[in-house]
Write an enzyme that holds these catalytic residues in place. Sequence first.
Site, mmCIF file in Angstrom:
data_model
loop_
_atom_site.group_PDB
_atom_site.id
_atom_site.type_symbol
_atom_site.label_atom_id
_atom_site.label_comp_id
_atom_site.label_asym_id
_atom_site.label_seq_id
_atom_site.Cartn_x
_atom_site.Cartn_y
_atom_site.Cartn_z
ATOM 1 N N ARG A 114 0.865 -1.190 0.000
ATOM 2 C CA ARG A 114 0.000 0.000 0.000
ATOM 3 C C ARG A 114 0.892 1.227 0.000
ATOM 4 N NH1 ARG A 114 -1.941 3.388 4.105
ATOM 5 N NH2 ARG A 114 -3.938 4.380 3.629
ATOM 6 N N SER A 164 -12.733 -2.872 0.762
ATOM 7 C CA SER A 164 -12.897 -2.179 2.053
ATOM 8 C C SER A 164 -14.374 -1.939 2.316
ATOM 9 C CB SER A 164 -12.212 -0.809 2.020
ATOM 10 O OG SER A 164 -10.898 -0.938 1.597
ATOM 11 N N LYS A 186 -3.795 6.229 8.057
ATOM 12 C CA LYS A 186 -4.614 6.604 6.901
ATOM 13 C C LYS A 186 -5.202 7.973 7.204
ATOM 14 C CE LYS A 186 -8.821 5.051 4.462
ATOM 15 N NZ LYS A 186 -8.405 5.492 3.116
#
Length: 214
Positions: free
Chosen positions: A38, A109, A138
């Site tokens: 990621r 998600s 995040k």
Amino acid sequence: MKQKLSLYFVMGSVDCMKDPLAVLDEAIEGGITMFQFREKGKGALTGVAKYRLAEKLFERCLAHNIPFIVNDDVDLALALQADGIHVGQEDEAAERVRDRIGNKYLGVSVHNLTEVKKALAAHADYVGLGPIFPTVSKDDAKQACGLTMIEHIRAHEKHVPLVAIGGITEQTAEQVIKAGADGIAVISAICRAEHICEQTKRLYEIVMRTKQEG
Ligand SMILES: Nc1nc(C(F)(F)F)ncc1COP(=O)(O)OP(=O)(O)O
Ligand SMILES: [Mg+2]
């Protein structure tokens, strides 16, 4: 799928305090069961540098038979022949991603039961539910949904492969599994550990012991 979700390490160069390859090597030694590349946020690599890092991380996963999942970037996942892709509600639509990737792993998600049902309709292999707790990894994360959302979804979708993410630590991993998650996804719990391999081993043992207790 549920077994692979047990200890799901999510990472990019931005999350690492040292060489991402060394971080992944230690996490693999510590027993992670799945890996997600990621690469996003302030200072994230792009273009060829991002591709090259992904290639090296993928090689490590291949050598240890650990599924390598790419976050967001379907083109990169296809170019690398990665094992799968993870997309969120704002990324490319899961239905379209499924068409593009064939039978590779597709993770979606979710934040609530409606989104779980949509993900299953799009033939997702697993859902990532979170953030369970407030997260530092995040910057555009939604409001933490807490353990009750895991329980709620599990009560209505008994069999969906579900990994929980967001602020999960050694102290909270057990309650996350007891609430009904098949595994935990972590970024800083591993990346920010003083001793990455030992920390990973502790997380692995907590998750596997709690799953076995049923
Ligand atoms: N990357 C993720 N991985 C998982 C995992 F399945 F691993 F638990 N769950 C949720 C997310 C969040 O995905 P998304 O909402 O697209 O945000 P971002 O692209 O910033 O990660
Ligand atoms: Mg995304």
